[in-house]
Motif scaffolding. Structure first.
Motif, PDB file in Angstrom:
ATOM      1  N   VAL A 294       0.658  -1.286  -0.044  1.00  0.00           N
ATOM      2  CA  VAL A 294       0.038   0.084   0.045  1.00  0.00           C
ATOM      3  C   VAL A 294       0.927   1.250   0.126  1.00  0.00           C
ATOM      4  N   VAL A 295       1.894   1.365   0.968  1.00  0.00           N
ATOM      5  CA  VAL A 295       2.725   2.346   0.813  1.00  0.00           C
ATOM      6  C   VAL A 295       3.520   2.697  -0.374  1.00  0.00           C
ATOM      7  N   GLU A 296       3.996   1.765  -0.867  1.00  0.00           N
ATOM      8  CA  GLU A 296       4.650   1.727  -2.342  1.00  0.00           C
ATOM      9  C   GLU A 296       3.946   2.194  -3.325  1.00  0.00           C
ATOM     10  N   GLN A 297       2.632   1.913  -3.307  1.00  0.00           N
ATOM     11  CA  GLN A 297       1.764   2.473  -4.357  1.00  0.00           C
ATOM     12  C   GLN A 297       1.397   3.699  -4.109  1.00  0.00           C
ATOM     13  N   ARG A 298       1.019   3.973  -2.975  1.00  0.00           N
ATOM     14  CA  ARG A 298       0.893   5.597  -2.649  1.00  0.00           C
ATOM     15  C   ARG A 298       1.971   6.480  -3.047  1.00  0.00           C
ATOM     16  N   GLU A 299       3.310   5.863  -2.963  1.00  0.00           N
ATOM     17  CA  GLU A 299       4.468   6.596  -3.136  1.00  0.00           C
ATOM     18  C   GLU A 299       4.594   6.598  -4.663  1.00  0.00           C
ATOM     19  N   ALA A 300       4.369   5.785  -5.442  1.00  0.00           N
ATOM     20  CA  ALA A 300       4.326   5.780  -6.862  1.00  0.00           C
ATOM     21  C   ALA A 300       3.445   6.861  -7.406  1.00  0.00           C
ATOM     22  N   VAL A 301       2.261   6.953  -6.808  1.00  0.00           N
ATOM     23  CA  VAL A 301       1.217   7.738  -7.434  1.00  0.00           C
ATOM     24  C   VAL A 301       1.639   9.223  -7.050  1.00  0.00           C
ATOM     25  N   LEU A 302       2.101   9.414  -6.071  1.00  0.00           N
ATOM     26  CA  LEU A 302       2.663  10.790  -5.633  1.00  0.00           C
ATOM     27  C   LEU A 302       3.839  11.333  -6.525  1.00  0.00           C
ATOM     28  N   ARG A 303       4.827  10.382  -6.728  1.00  0.00           N
ATOM     29  CA  ARG A 303       6.133  10.526  -7.502  1.00  0.00           C
ATOM     30  C   ARG A 303       5.404  11.147  -9.171  1.00  0.00           C
ATOM     31  N   ALA A 304       4.278  10.313  -9.612  1.00  0.00           N
ATOM     32  CA  ALA A 304       3.865  10.593 -10.673  1.00  0.00           C
ATOM     33  C   ALA A 304       3.266  11.949 -10.671  1.00  0.00           C
ATOM     34  N   LEU A 305       2.451  12.356  -9.649  1.00  0.00           N
ATOM     35  CA  LEU A 305       1.766  13.649  -9.545  1.00  0.00           C
ATOM     36  C   LEU A 305       2.851  14.865  -9.426  1.00  0.00           C
ATOM     37  N   ALA A 306       3.954  14.548  -8.684  1.00  0.00           N
ATOM     38  CA  ALA A 306       5.096  15.599  -8.483  1.00  0.00           C
ATOM     39  C   ALA A 306       5.365  15.915  -9.887  1.00  0.00           C
ATOM     40  N   ALA A 307       5.617  14.813 -10.727  1.00  0.00           N
ATOM     41  CA  ALA A 307       6.310  15.132 -12.190  1.00  0.00           C
ATOM     42  C   ALA A 307       5.284  15.617 -13.125  1.00  0.00           C
ATOM     43  N   TYR A 308       3.955  15.292 -13.136  1.00  0.00           N
ATOM     44  CA  TYR A 308       3.120  15.957 -14.106  1.00  0.00           C
ATOM     45  C   TYR A 308       1.851  16.704 -13.680  1.00  0.00           C
ATOM     46  N   ALA A 309       1.579  16.544 -12.493  1.00  0.00           N
ATOM     47  CA  ALA A 309       0.630  17.400 -11.901  1.00  0.00           C
ATOM     48  C   ALA A 309       0.641  17.695 -10.638  1.00  0.00           C
ATOM     49  N   PRO A 310       1.703  18.704 -10.432  1.00  0.00           N
ATOM     50  CA  PRO A 310       2.258  19.207  -8.592  1.00  0.00           C
ATOM     51  C   PRO A 310       0.825  19.984  -8.118  1.00  0.00           C
ATOM     52  N   GLN A 311       0.009  20.453  -8.632  1.00  0.00           N
ATOM     53  CA  GLN A 311      -0.985  21.004  -8.246  1.00  0.00           C
ATOM     54  C   GLN A 311      -2.409  20.303  -7.654  1.00  0.00           C
ATOM     55  N   THR A 312      -2.204  19.137  -8.176  1.00  0.00           N
ATOM     56  CA  THR A 312      -3.394  18.165  -7.900  1.00  0.00           C
ATOM     57  C   THR A 312      -3.511  17.784  -6.665  1.00  0.00           C
ATOM     58  N   MET A 313      -4.802  17.946  -6.131  1.00  0.00           N
ATOM     59  CA  MET A 313      -5.053  17.473  -4.740  1.00  0.00           C
ATOM     60  C   MET A 313      -5.340  15.916  -5.011  1.00  0.00           C
ATOM     61  N   ALA A 314      -4.936  15.167  -4.112  1.00  0.00           N
ATOM     62  CA  ALA A 314      -5.164  13.754  -3.815  1.00  0.00           C
ATOM     63  C   ALA A 314      -5.778  13.165  -2.667  1.00  0.00           C
TER      64      ALA A 314
END
Length: 348
Positions: A294-314
Motif C-alpha cells: 500500500v505504501v509503495e503504491q501511494r508513493e508511486a502515485v505521488l511521484r507521478a503527480l509531482a512530475a506531471y500534476a504538482p498542483q493536483t489534490m489527492a
C-alpha cells in the motif's frame, strides 16, 4: 469535460437486468451469484432479469454485446447491473450499437473490467455508476456490508448529493466462493486508518472520470474511448483503483507517467485513489507485506503527480474499488472534493 445526463432511476418493484459483459463466472461459482439475486429481490425490491450469456463462461464478444443491447432496449428494464468483472470487455466495445444505447439511457452498475462500458456510456453522455457488481458486493458472504448497501441504495433510487464516509474497518482477504461455509460467516476485517490527503488546500468540484487503472491503461494502448484532446478533461475529478492482480508500484507509476506524457494527468485538479487491494489468492500477503504494498503504491502515485500534476489534490484509501465496504462513484457525475473540510460528496 463533456456533460453527461443522469438516466432515470428505478423504483422498488422494477426489473433490473443482470448481465455478464466480461466473465461468465456465475455459471462456475453460483453461490455468490444466487445470493446476489435473492438480495436484489429482498433488500432492494427489484426483480432481476438474466440474459443468455449471464451464466455462460466463454461466451463470445458478440453474445455479450447482444445481451447489452437487449437490456438497454427493453423498456421494462429500468437499470442494468454487471455480475462481475473480467479481462476482455474491451473486445465487446466495437460491437456495441451506440445509438441504441444512447436512445435508451439507464443506470449501469459495475466495476473493474466494466470500466470499459462505463467509459463508453460517459462518451455517449450518460452517467454510469462505478460500483456494485452482483457477485462481489450484492452477493457478499454472510451479509451486505451496511456502508455498501447504503451507498448502493442511494445510487439506485435517489438523486442528489451523497457524502462519502471513511469506514472504521475494511476487508482485504477472501474465502473460497465454492465452499458454502464461506457464506455462513462474516468476512475478516481489519482497522482502517481513514483517508490520507495530499495538498488539501482547496475545493474541487467536477465531473468524474477514470476507473480501474489497469483497464484504463489497455484503453489507452488500444486508443479506444479516450478523447484525443486532453483539454476535454479539464476540471474533472479523476478516480482510480487497482485490482486483485496487485499491479506493482512501478507499473502503476508507468501508467500514470504515460497519462502524464499524453497531457492527461494535469487536467484533473483532484484525484481520488481507491484503497489498494493488497491480498489475493495468488498473493496471500501477510500484514507487513500488505502494508508495504500500500505504501509503495501511494508513493508511486505521488511521484507521478509531482512530475506531471504538482498542483493536483489527492485523497488516498477511498473505498471505491476492489474494497469491502465499497462506495459507488457516479461515472461522469458530479463529485465535490473539499480539502479544507476533508469531505467528499458525490451526486447520484
Amino acid at each position: 469535460m463533456k456533460t453527461s445526463v443522469y438516466p432515470p432511476k428505478p423504483v422498488p418493484g422494477d426489473r433490473i437486468a443482470v448481465i455478464s459483459p466480461s466473465s461468465g463466472l456465475p455459471g462456475i461459482l453460483p453461490l455468490p451469484y444466487e445470493l446476489g439475486l435473492r438480495r436484489l429481490r429482498a433488500d432492494f425490491g427489484l426483480e432481476p432479469v438474466e440474459y443468455p450469456a449471464t451464466r455462460r463462461m466463454g461466451s463470445t464478444p458478440q453474445e455479450r454485446a447482444d445481451d447489452i443491447h437487449a437490456a438497454f432496449a427493453d423498456p421494462t428494464i429500468k437499470a442494468v447491473m454487471a455480475s462481475i468483472g473480467g479481462d476482455d470487455q474491451i473486445t465487446v466495445l466495437p460491437l456495441l450499437d451506440r445509438e441504441l444505447i444512447r436512445a435508451h439511457p439507464k443506470p449501469f452498475f459495475g466495476t473493474s473490467d466494466n470500466t470499459n462500458l462505463l467509459m463508453l456510456l460517459h462518451n455517449l453522455g450518460i452517467v454510469g455508476y462505478h460500483g456494485a457488481c452482483l457477485m462481489t458486493e450484492i452477493g457478499r458472504p454472510y451479509a451486505l456490508h451496511p456502508m455498501t448497501a447504503d451507498s448502493v441504495r442511494a445510487a439506485l433510487f435517489t438523486s442528489g448529493p451523497y457524502e462519502l464516509r471513511a469506514p472504521e474497518r475494511f476487508g482485504d482477504s477472501g474465502r473460497d466462493w465454492a465452499d458454502p461455509e464461506t457464506f455462513r460467516v462474516e468476512p475478516d476485517s481489519e482497522p482502517a486508518d481513514g483517508w490520507i490527503w495530499h495538498r488539501p488546500e482547496r475545493v474541487v468540484e467536477g465531473r468524474s472520470w477514470g476507473g480501474n487503472i489497469e483497464i484504463l491503461s489497455w484503453l489507452l494502448m488500444a486508443d479506444r474511448e479516450i478523447d484525443r484532446d486532453p483539454a476535454a478533461y479539464d476540471g474533472g475529478v479523476l478516480f482510480l483503483e487497482t485490482s486483485e492482480e496487485l499491479p506493482a508500484a512501478e507499473e502503476v507509476f508507468y501508467i500514470l507517467r504515460s497519462m502524464g506524457e499524453r497531457g492527461l494527468l494535469a487536467r484533473f485538479p483532484a484525484l481520488l485513489m481507491g484503497r489498494a487491494k493488497a491480498w489475493s489468492f495468488d498473493k496471500p500477503n501477510g500484514p507487513e507485506a500488505k502494508r508495504r504494498y500500500v505504501v509503495e503504491q501511494r508513493e508511486a502515485v505521488l511521484r507521478a503527480l509531482a512530475a506531471y500534476a504538482p498542483q493536483t489534490m489527492a485523497v488516498f484509501d477511498v473505498d471505491l474499488g476492489h474494497t469491502d465496504p465499497q462506495v459507488v462513484i457516479p461515472y461522469g457525475g458530479t463529485v465535490r472534493v473539499d480539502g479544507p473540510a476533508r469531505r467528499i460528496t458525490v451526486t447520484y
